[in-house]
Design a protein around this motif. Structure first.
Motif, PDB file in Angstrom:
ATOM      1  N   GLU A 150       0.828  -1.208   0.000  1.00  0.00           N
ATOM      2  CA  GLU A 150       0.000   0.000   0.000  1.00  0.00           C
ATOM      3  C   GLU A 150       0.859   1.253   0.000  1.00  0.00           C
ATOM      4  N   SER A 201      -4.083   4.610 -11.396  1.00  0.00           N
ATOM      5  CA  SER A 201      -5.243   3.721 -11.257  1.00  0.00           C
ATOM      6  C   SER A 201      -4.879   2.278 -11.578  1.00  0.00           C
ATOM      7  N   VAL A 210      -3.047   0.729  -8.680  1.00  0.00           N
ATOM      8  CA  VAL A 210      -3.955   0.374  -7.588  1.00  0.00           C
ATOM      9  C   VAL A 210      -4.661  -0.943  -7.900  1.00  0.00           C
ATOM     10  N   ASP A 211      -5.095  -1.103  -9.145  1.00  0.00           N
ATOM     11  CA  ASP A 211      -5.802  -2.319  -9.538  1.00  0.00           C
ATOM     12  C   ASP A 211      -4.903  -3.554  -9.487  1.00  0.00           C
ATOM     13  N   SER A 213      -9.597  -2.182   0.830  1.00  0.00           N
ATOM     14  CA  SER A 213     -10.681  -1.536   0.088  1.00  0.00           C
ATOM     15  C   SER A 213     -10.745  -0.044   0.379  1.00  0.00           C
ATOM     16  N   LYS A 223      -7.916   1.597  -1.621  1.00  0.00           N
ATOM     17  CA  LYS A 223      -8.248   1.537  -3.051  1.00  0.00           C
ATOM     18  C   LYS A 223      -9.341   2.538  -3.409  1.00  0.00           C
ATOM     19  N   ASN A 224     -10.398   2.576  -2.582  1.00  0.00           N
ATOM     20  CA  ASN A 224     -11.517   3.471  -2.875  1.00  0.00           C
ATOM     21  C   ASN A 224     -11.098   4.933  -2.843  1.00  0.00           C
ATOM     22  N   LYS A 242      -8.772   5.563  -5.964  1.00  0.00           N
ATOM     23  CA  LYS A 242      -9.523   5.495  -7.210  1.00  0.00           C
ATOM     24  C   LYS A 242     -10.472   6.694  -7.353  1.00  0.00           C
TER      25      LYS A 242
END
Length: 212
Positions: A116, A173, A176-177, A183, A186-187, A190
């Motif tokens: 992360e 992006s 991150v994927d 989550s 990521k959220n 994104k």
């Protein structure tokens, strides 16, 4: 947002207003605006300005976002394609700075995994590149307002820099994927990048319609 960023945004806004104020008689353009808009504006300016903006935004990928992000600037944009594009870049840069501040705060969160922390660091760098490229794009508009002989060259440069800014956002992006992150991380990433990407995409669409 740190003091350096705040100071730059203040300076940037002043330059932006100077660009706009210098364009009381902007170079002619027929791609987005028309003589109909200009002539009618003297009778009912706000309604004509809104109609002009809605028409222009309909040519973008995200017309609703385009209109909502630019509608508060209709008194500056009026029916000028040049003012419209420089305002769109102004908004894109502001949104990119906000995203940079948010992602930087996220990087300081405790308990992040190595993966992360790495992906967040990459996104901070990508947003930084986006900001630099959008700044270059906006600075190039100074030449357009001066109506210099290299207008087409400057427009080409602006298109290149804004396209590069979009590539940076895609890179973040994609990272991150492709990385195993929580989550919540990521959220947040994104959502921040998607907002920048959509507004920047709209700005590029408007610039691509610019004809001087």
């Amino acid at each position: 947002m740190d003091s350096t960023t705040t100071a730059y945004l203040l300076k940037f806004s002043i330059i932006f207003l100077l660009f706009i104020s210098s364009s009381s008689s902007p170079p002619p353009s027929s791609t987005l605006s028309s003589s109909t808009f200009t002539a009618a504006a003297t009778k009912s300016p706000n309604s004509i300005y809104k109609k002009y903006l809605k028409t222009a935004c309909n040519s973008t990928t995200y017309p609703k976002i385009c209109y909502s992000s630019l509608s508060s600037y209709i008194s500056i944009i009026k029916t000028s394609d040049l003012n419209l594009c420089s305002t769109a870049l102004n908004v894109s840069l502001t949104v990119a700075y906000n995203a940079s501040s948010l992602v930087t705060l996220l990087s300081n969160r405790t308990g992040l995994s190595k993966a992360e922390a790495a992906v967040i660091k990459d996104c901070v760098e990508q947003i930084g590149d986006t900001i630099d490229e959008l700044k270059q794009s906006f600075d190039a508009f100074g030449s357009l307002y001066l109506n210099n002989s290299d207008i087409r060259f400057q427009i080409s440069n602006i298109q290149t820099w804004v396209s590069a800014a979009l590539t940076n956002e895609d890179t973040c992006s994609d990272g991150v994927d492709e990385t195993k992150v929580s989550s919540s991380v990521k959220n947040m990433l994104k959502k921040s990048m998607l907002n920048v990407a959509r507004i920047t995409s709209n700005a590029l669409a408007l610039i691509n319609k610019l004809s001087l």
